[in-house]
Write a protein that holds these residues in place. Sequence first.
Motif, mmCIF file in Angstrom:
data_model
loop_
_atom_site.group_PDB
_atom_site.id
_atom_site.type_symbol
_atom_site.label_atom_id
_atom_site.label_comp_id
_atom_site.label_asym_id
_atom_site.label_seq_id
_atom_site.Cartn_x
_atom_site.Cartn_y
_atom_site.Cartn_z
ATOM 1 N N PRO A 32 -133.919 -101.411 27.832
ATOM 2 C CA PRO A 32 -133.361 -102.891 28.137
ATOM 3 C C PRO A 32 -134.784 -103.729 28.448
ATOM 4 O O PRO A 32 -135.165 -105.035 28.363
ATOM 5 C CB PRO A 32 -132.711 -102.395 28.858
ATOM 6 C CG PRO A 32 -132.017 -101.073 29.569
ATOM 7 C CD PRO A 32 -133.146 -100.643 28.530
ATOM 8 N N VAL A 158 -129.436 -113.657 34.690
ATOM 9 C CA VAL A 158 -128.450 -113.254 32.996
ATOM 10 C C VAL A 158 -127.336 -113.747 34.258
ATOM 11 O O VAL A 158 -127.145 -112.805 34.902
ATOM 12 C CB VAL A 158 -128.817 -111.328 32.476
ATOM 13 C CG1 VAL A 158 -127.139 -110.956 31.813
ATOM 14 C CG2 VAL A 158 -129.696 -111.876 31.982
ATOM 15 N N VAL A 160 -123.880 -113.272 35.505
ATOM 16 C CA VAL A 160 -122.748 -111.295 35.767
ATOM 17 C C VAL A 160 -122.075 -112.427 36.546
ATOM 18 O O VAL A 160 -121.847 -113.335 38.119
ATOM 19 C CB VAL A 160 -123.922 -111.074 36.882
ATOM 20 C CG1 VAL A 160 -123.312 -109.926 37.535
ATOM 21 C CG2 VAL A 160 -124.429 -110.187 35.460
ATOM 22 N N ASP A 168 -124.836 -104.607 39.078
ATOM 23 C CA ASP A 168 -124.631 -105.491 38.037
ATOM 24 C C ASP A 168 -125.272 -106.588 38.490
ATOM 25 O O ASP A 168 -126.178 -107.361 37.438
ATOM 26 C CB ASP A 168 -123.016 -105.525 37.041
ATOM 27 C CG ASP A 168 -123.003 -104.615 36.835
ATOM 28 O OD1 ASP A 168 -123.762 -103.194 36.393
ATOM 29 O OD2 ASP A 168 -122.083 -103.993 36.310
ATOM 30 N N GLY A 172 -128.858 -107.874 37.003
ATOM 31 C CA GLY A 172 -128.675 -110.124 36.310
ATOM 32 C C GLY A 172 -129.217 -110.750 37.082
ATOM 33 O O GLY A 172 -130.413 -111.927 36.267
ATOM 34 N N ARG A 176 -132.163 -108.432 33.890
ATOM 35 C CA ARG A 176 -131.448 -107.023 33.305
ATOM 36 C C ARG A 176 -129.284 -107.684 32.781
ATOM 37 O O ARG A 176 -129.050 -108.581 33.422
ATOM 38 C CB ARG A 176 -131.013 -106.012 33.391
ATOM 39 C CG ARG A 176 -132.780 -105.744 34.364
ATOM 40 C CD ARG A 176 -133.214 -105.209 32.417
ATOM 41 N NE ARG A 176 -134.386 -104.436 33.622
ATOM 42 C CZ ARG A 176 -135.403 -104.729 33.585
ATOM 43 N NH1 ARG A 176 -136.015 -105.504 34.233
ATOM 44 N NH2 ARG A 176 -136.707 -103.576 34.354
ATOM 45 N N ASP A 177 -129.300 -106.952 31.631
ATOM 46 C CA ASP A 177 -127.559 -107.669 30.978
ATOM 47 C C ASP A 177 -126.872 -106.906 31.299
ATOM 48 O O ASP A 177 -127.559 -105.029 30.984
ATOM 49 C CB ASP A 177 -127.852 -107.840 30.008
ATOM 50 C CG ASP A 177 -126.464 -108.106 29.040
ATOM 51 O OD1 ASP A 177 -125.490 -107.850 30.078
ATOM 52 O OD2 ASP A 177 -126.693 -108.463 27.663
ATOM 53 N N TRP A 180 -125.967 -104.376 28.968
ATOM 54 C CA TRP A 180 -127.027 -103.925 27.022
ATOM 55 C C TRP A 180 -126.519 -101.877 26.919
ATOM 56 O O TRP A 180 -125.884 -101.485 28.077
ATOM 57 C CB TRP A 180 -128.152 -103.654 28.395
ATOM 58 C CG TRP A 180 -129.728 -103.338 26.811
ATOM 59 C CD1 TRP A 180 -129.995 -104.390 26.130
ATOM 60 C CD2 TRP A 180 -130.328 -102.000 26.711
ATOM 61 N NE1 TRP A 180 -130.504 -103.989 25.372
ATOM 62 C CE2 TRP A 180 -130.970 -102.632 25.829
ATOM 63 C CE3 TRP A 180 -130.424 -100.939 27.126
ATOM 64 C CZ2 TRP A 180 -131.664 -101.480 25.016
ATOM 65 C CZ3 TRP A 180 -130.283 -99.634 26.416
ATOM 66 C CH2 TRP A 180 -131.430 -100.095 25.517
#
Length: 182
Positions: A32, A158, A160, A168, A172, A176-177, A180
């Motif tokens: 990622p 990202v 979320v 998660d 985000g 980070r996604d 991914w």
Amino acid sequence: MNEILPLMRRAAGSTTELVRAIGDDRLGLPTPCAEYDVKALLNHMEWGASLFESVAAGGPFVPPKQEYTGDFPERAGRMLAVYERPEAWEGVSEAMGGLPRAVLANMALTDLVAHGWDLSRATGLDWEVDEETAALLLAFAAKMAPRGREQGAFGAEVPVPDDAPALDRFLGLIGRDPAWKP
């Protein structure tokens, strides 16, 4: 010392187990972290463990290392050994711009968890973080994300969902996604 040390021990343990399970056949896989394949990410993690070991002990900034050596478990162990000492949590680190050492411990935990997740996603190997650690890191990232982005440590946020798991939402916040896949 505080409540972070047991979380660091758990995160270092699970990430070290994951690192030990990665075979040479997976070193070229994408991660990622777009600029790193698995081998380059492991090299970055080795450097990070040495950096946090040094600054927690009151030492200098350790420049990034150039070559992967395959010794992340040993470096993580040395880093944790320094954090076992009460003085590792006291004062500030001049080497890290005067940041409080307790903040640096949170940064080390962030590194262990974020990159453990990165490696797990990249390799398809199992890795977990407990909810307590994810919640603490979410709160830390909410405070530190703007500075982390300014310093280049975190990517753009990202989006979320608010009801997503704490891990998660943490991912985000640091760019980070959580969805991914390689």
